[in-house]
Each structure stands twice: as C-alpha cells, then as structure tokens.
Design an enzyme around this catalytic site. Structure first.
Site, PDB file in Angstrom:
ATOM      1  N   GLY A 240     -31.017  94.433  13.919  1.00  0.00           N
ATOM      2  CA  GLY A 240     -31.299  94.580  15.323  1.00  0.00           C
ATOM      3  C   GLY A 240     -33.140  94.729  15.755  1.00  0.00           C
ATOM      4  N   GLU A 275     -28.251  95.507   7.908  1.00  0.00           N
ATOM      5  CA  GLU A 275     -28.404  94.064   7.711  1.00  0.00           C
ATOM      6  C   GLU A 275     -29.658  93.860   8.389  1.00  0.00           C
ATOM      7  OE1 GLU A 275     -24.743  93.692  10.042  1.00  0.00           O
ATOM      8  OE2 GLU A 275     -23.656  94.152   8.116  1.00  0.00           O
ATOM      9  N   GLY A 277     -32.248  90.777   9.926  1.00  0.00           N
ATOM     10  CA  GLY A 277     -32.812  89.310  10.086  1.00  0.00           C
ATOM     11  C   GLY A 277     -33.781  88.891  10.461  1.00  0.00           C
ATOM     12  N   ARG A 278     -34.180  88.745  11.367  1.00  0.00           N
ATOM     13  CA  ARG A 278     -34.968  88.609  12.130  1.00  0.00           C
ATOM     14  C   ARG A 278     -36.705  89.614  11.479  1.00  0.00           C
ATOM     15  NH1 ARG A 278     -35.411  87.208  17.081  1.00  0.00           N
ATOM     16  NH2 ARG A 278     -33.731  87.395  17.034  1.00  0.00           N
ATOM     17  N   ARG A 314     -35.159  78.348  20.637  1.00  0.00           N
ATOM     18  CA  ARG A 314     -35.340  80.197  21.036  1.00  0.00           C
ATOM     19  C   ARG A 314     -36.239  80.281  22.472  1.00  0.00           C
ATOM     20  NH1 ARG A 314     -38.000  83.607  19.829  1.00  0.00           N
ATOM     21  NH2 ARG A 314     -36.225  85.487  20.285  1.00  0.00           N
ATOM     22  N   TYR A 318     -33.347  81.442  25.080  1.00  0.00           N
ATOM     23  CA  TYR A 318     -33.827  82.565  25.684  1.00  0.00           C
ATOM     24  C   TYR A 318     -34.743  83.416  26.131  1.00  0.00           C
ATOM     25  CZ  TYR A 318     -30.695  83.925  20.419  1.00  0.00           C
ATOM     26  OH  TYR A 318     -30.099  83.520  19.879  1.00  0.00           O
ATOM     27  N   CYS A 345     -35.228  64.893  25.745  1.00  0.00           N
ATOM     28  CA  CYS A 345     -34.594  64.401  26.909  1.00  0.00           C
ATOM     29  C   CYS A 345     -34.540  65.569  28.180  1.00  0.00           C
ATOM     30  CB  CYS A 345     -34.399  63.636  27.193  1.00  0.00           C
ATOM     31  SG  CYS A 345     -34.780  62.046  26.557  1.00  0.00           S
ATOM     32  N   GLU A 346     -35.249  66.758  28.534  1.00  0.00           N
ATOM     33  CA  GLU A 346     -34.594  67.754  29.155  1.00  0.00           C
ATOM     34  C   GLU A 346     -35.639  68.885  29.599  1.00  0.00           C
ATOM     35  OE1 GLU A 346     -31.237  69.814  28.872  1.00  0.00           O
ATOM     36  OE2 GLU A 346     -30.241  68.294  27.071  1.00  0.00           O
ATOM     37  N   TYR A 373     -34.534  82.969  13.107  1.00  0.00           N
ATOM     38  CA  TYR A 373     -33.951  82.773  14.332  1.00  0.00           C
ATOM     39  C   TYR A 373     -34.411  81.108  14.477  1.00  0.00           C
ATOM     40  CZ  TYR A 373     -31.338  85.613  13.670  1.00  0.00           C
ATOM     41  OH  TYR A 373     -30.666  87.089  13.164  1.00  0.00           O
TER      42      TYR A 373
HETATM   43  C1  PLP Z   1     -27.498  88.750  13.199  1.00  0.00           C
HETATM   44  C2  PLP Z   1     -26.749  89.353  12.663  1.00  0.00           C
HETATM   45  C3  PLP Z   1     -28.032  90.891  12.137  1.00  0.00           C
HETATM   46  C4  PLP Z   1     -29.409  90.654  11.907  1.00  0.00           C
HETATM   47  O1  PLP Z   1     -29.766  91.296  13.138  1.00  0.00           O
HETATM   48  P1  PLP Z   1     -31.530  91.115  13.321  1.00  0.00           P
HETATM   49  O2  PLP Z   1     -32.050  90.719  14.911  1.00  0.00           O
HETATM   50  O3  PLP Z   1     -32.112  89.503  13.021  1.00  0.00           O
HETATM   51  O4  PLP Z   1     -31.700  91.758  12.589  1.00  0.00           O
HETATM   52  C5  PLP Z   1     -26.973  91.336  11.574  1.00  0.00           C
HETATM   53  N1  PLP Z   1     -25.874  91.974  11.819  1.00  0.00           N
HETATM   54  C6  PLP Z   1     -24.806  90.961  12.451  1.00  0.00           C
HETATM   55  C7  PLP Z   1     -23.513  91.726  12.613  1.00  0.00           C
HETATM   56  C8  PLP Z   1     -24.984  90.064  12.816  1.00  0.00           C
HETATM   57  O5  PLP Z   1     -24.274  89.543  13.741  1.00  0.00           O
END
Ligand code: PLP
Length: 417
Positions: A240, A275, A277-278, A314, A318, A345-346, A373
């Site tokens: 997150g 965890e 990601g981004r 995105r 969003y 076409c949107e 993403y």
């Molecule tokens: C999407 C997700 C993440 C990663 O979130 P980021 O904002 O990309 O760091 C981690 N854990 C779970 C369960 C997720 O669904």
C-alpha cells in the site's frame, strides 16, 4: 532513484539507453522498465529492515512479467499472489514455495489444491466459508495449511475508494471484532495451523498514520489471541505504500514506512512481513507512445497517441494522473493546452487531461510512473494487441514480452459447429 535522464541530443534515456532507440527497435506502445530502479527499491526495503526478522513479499499483481519476478526472486524476495495464474508465474520464475503467500477473497477449489500441493508459506484467509473450504481440502489431501486471517481493521486509508480495502464496507478480510472468534474456530478445524495475522488496508497511501492505526488494531488482536492461548509467528502488514506521481506529492519514503511498522511493533519479536507492489515497480517503468495526430477542435486540442486505456487504464479507472514528457526536446513551436487521448472509442479513454505540451505528429512521449498496474491491467479492448515490454539494464535493452500479434487476438475463438 532517477530513472529518466535527459541526455540532450539523445533525448530521454532509461538508464543509459535512449527511449527513441527502443521505439525504433520494438515499436510503440511499449512499456520500458529500469532493472536498476527495481533492484534499488528492493534494496531500500531490505536495508530498512536491516537485522529485524522480516520477509518481503512482492505483490505480483502490480506487474507480473516473469522477468521482473525472476529478478526479485533472485534477490531473495517472496511473493504475494492472488490467483492460480500468479502462482504458476512465480513458480516459473523460480520462487521458493516457502516464500509465497496467497491472498484474495475468492480462492477457488483448484487454486487452493494447487497451493497445498506446492506447499506455500501461508494462506491469507478472508472469510469463514473460505476457512472451512481450506480445512476440508487440506484435510482431504493429508496436508496442513499455514493460515493467517486477513483482518479488516476499519481504518481509512485516505486513498481512492476503488483502492481502499480496509474499511468496514469493503469486501476484504474479516471484521477485526469477529477475528478472535474465527481464530478459535480455526484452532478446532483439521488441516490448519495458525501462523499469523494479515492485514492490507489499501493502495497508494501517502501518509504513515493509517498504517500505524491498522498495526495497532492488529497488535491488540495478537494480544487477545495470546491471552486465549493462540501464539503467532508473523504479522503480515500488506502493501500500500504510495509513490510520487506528481511533483507536489510527498509519500513517505520506504525507510520511513518501514520505520513506522518496526517502531509500532515495540519489543514484540515476531516476524514482520510486507507485501509491496506499487512501491517496488511503479516508478521503475514508463509507457512509451507515439503521437498519431494532433487534432485541434474549436474547444480543445487533442493529442491522439497510439497508447490507450486498454494499455494503461489507471487514468480512466481512477482518474489517476501520470506525468507525460516529450522524449526529444522540441526545436520549434510552443507549448499549448492539450488533451492526450488514445484511439479507443470511449470518452474515458484519456492518458492525460489539460497538459501543457509542444508536440507534433510522430513525436514520442513517455508516460511516467507506469511500472505498476499498467501492463498487468491491460486488455484487448477494441481488439488492440497488447504492448511489448522491454527491460533496460545499463546501456542494453531486452525484450521481456513480445508485442501481441493480430493473429493472437482471436487465436482461441471458434465458430459454431
Ligand atoms: C494489491 C495488494 C498489495 C499491493 O499493494 P500496493 O499498493 O501495490 O503495494 C498487497 N497485498 C494485497 C493483499 C493486495 O491486494
């Protein structure tokens, strides 16, 4: 880590490789990633934890290209997966099963069976019926599944509602006030071993306070569980952490974020898992696109590019903001207010609204902060083949996913008999 360098005559470069050369060789639209930027983000996480017992689990859904997964696996990263498809990807990339956790509200029977067979580190269970299903399947297979419950701490992540996941009304996790009861139930069920607590409150968080609030809720639960005789080995605090998309945004650094988590743990010894990601890949990638037409209308000037919402959803989904930079410096003309849009076409198909740009047809543009993403949310909408992906390592560029062909588009379709 500064991914893009403006090299005067050569224009924008990723590491030491000009984007113009990538467009020439691989075509556009094309995702371009910096290996060094991904390595740097992972090392920032690792260094921030130092000697503290921890496990970094890259959230595969942010960008699931197997070259990226292999790069991270080789550095010792674990993985947070949300589907059987992601499980297959991380295994193909050489991930150790002991470093895989499985999240998601809708794990199917076959996905659970495969994860049991592989022997993953932990299932992050999101509901009572999932707990029952997992117990039955593990018991039937003669296995023991390590579990943590994903707890919904009812904390406002202060982010876009579509990527907020830790509020009472969200579909994710188990309400924190009923988590203890469900852990008691888990203790009674066959085939399960309680190893941790999990929580993930949302994405693109730009403050540390919601993380600290969620952690406090999780720790209160851990204390209540201990009083009940349930000891845990790890706390999985999800992902997150936000990244900087705009100059005026100031998300916490990886070090500040990790310090908040480690500090919030006090003297508790259990392992921390995250965890991300981004924050691992978001600023390690750009979407390279070429201008097809400049189309002035009485009201506005449209810059129509060859990338669209099917490549990068995105902005449409969003209302997200991505910086857009010309790859080469203009030698004539002036900046004017532009709407950067794709061919789909949107009317929602825009890459950037109200941007000051000086561009002409056939110019190249770099859509910034597109490593997370972007490709992983792409589609074939409007029967557009998916873009190519390239990874730059120093002065070399490597194709890590071929551009889809027109034939690929309907290769799995068939006529009625
Ligand atoms: C999407 C997700 C993440 C990663 O979130 P980021 O904002 O990309 O760091 C981690 N854990 C779970 C369960 C997720 O669904």
């Amino acid at each position: 880590m500064n991914l893009l360098i403006d090299d005067g005559n050569l224009g924008l470069c990723v590491e030491q490789h000009p984007l113009s050369a990538i467009a020439e060789r691989f075509g556009t639209p094309c995702y371009v990633y910096s290996k060094a930027a991904i390595v740097d983000a992972f090392e920032q996480y690792r260094n921030a934890f130092g000697d503290r017992d921890h496990l970094i689990l890259y959230a595969v859904k942010a960008n699931s290209n197997i070259a990226i997964l292999k790069l991270l696996a080789d550095m010792g990263s674990g993985f947070d997966i949300v589907s059987g498809g992601e499980l297959a990807r991380v295994l193909a990339a050489g991930a150790a099963p002991s470093k895989i956790v499985f999240s998601g509200v809708g794990k199917s029977v076959s996905e659970i069976q495969r994860a049991l067979e592989v022997g993953i580190h932990c299932f992050n269970v999101e509901s009572a019926p999932e707990l029952e299903r997992l117990s039955q399947l593990a018991h039937a297979a003669g296995k023991t599944a390590n579990i943590s419950l994903r707890v919904n701490p009812d904390v406002d992540a202060k982010t876009h509602p579509y990527i907020s996941t830790g509020l009472r009304q969200d579909k994710f996790g188990v309400p924190h006030e009923s988590a203890l009861d469900l852990y008691r139930r888990a203790r009674e069920l066959p085939g399960l071993r309680i190893t941790g607590i999990d929580c993930h409150i949302g994405s693109q968080l730009t403050q540390t306070a919601p993380f600290a609030a969620a952690l406090a809720r999780v720790l209160a639960l851990a204390d209540a569980m201990r009083a009940d005789g349930i000891e845990i080995e790890h706390l999985d605090l999800g992902g997150g952490l936000g990244i900087r998309y705009q100059a005026e945004e100031h998300p916490p650094s990886i070090a500040d974020y990790v310090r908040t988590l480690v500090g919030g743990m006090g003297n508790r010894a259990c392992r921390i898992m995250v965890e991300p990601g981004r924050s691992m890949v978001g600023n390690a990638g750009v979407l390279l696109t070429r201008v097809e037409y400049v189309k002035p209308t009485p009201d506005r000037c449209f810059v129509i590019v060859d990338a669209a919402m099917n490549d990068l959803v995105r902005p449409a989904l969003y209302d997200a903001w991505h910086d857009i930079r010309p790859v080469m410096r203009a030698t004539a003309g002036e900046e004017r207010l532009c709407q950067v849009v794709g061919p789909v076409c949107e009317s929602g198909d825009f890459i950037g609204r109200d941007r000051m740009l000086n561009v002409a047809a056939s110019d190249l543009l770099a859509v910034m902060s597109a490593g997370a993403y972007g490709m992983s949310m792409s589609s074939n909408y409007n029967s557009r083949p998916r873009a190519a992906e390239v990874m730059v390592d120093g002065d070399r560029a490597h194709l890590i996913r071929e551009r889809e062909t027109i034939d690929d588009l309907f290769a799995h379709e068939s006529f009625l008999p």
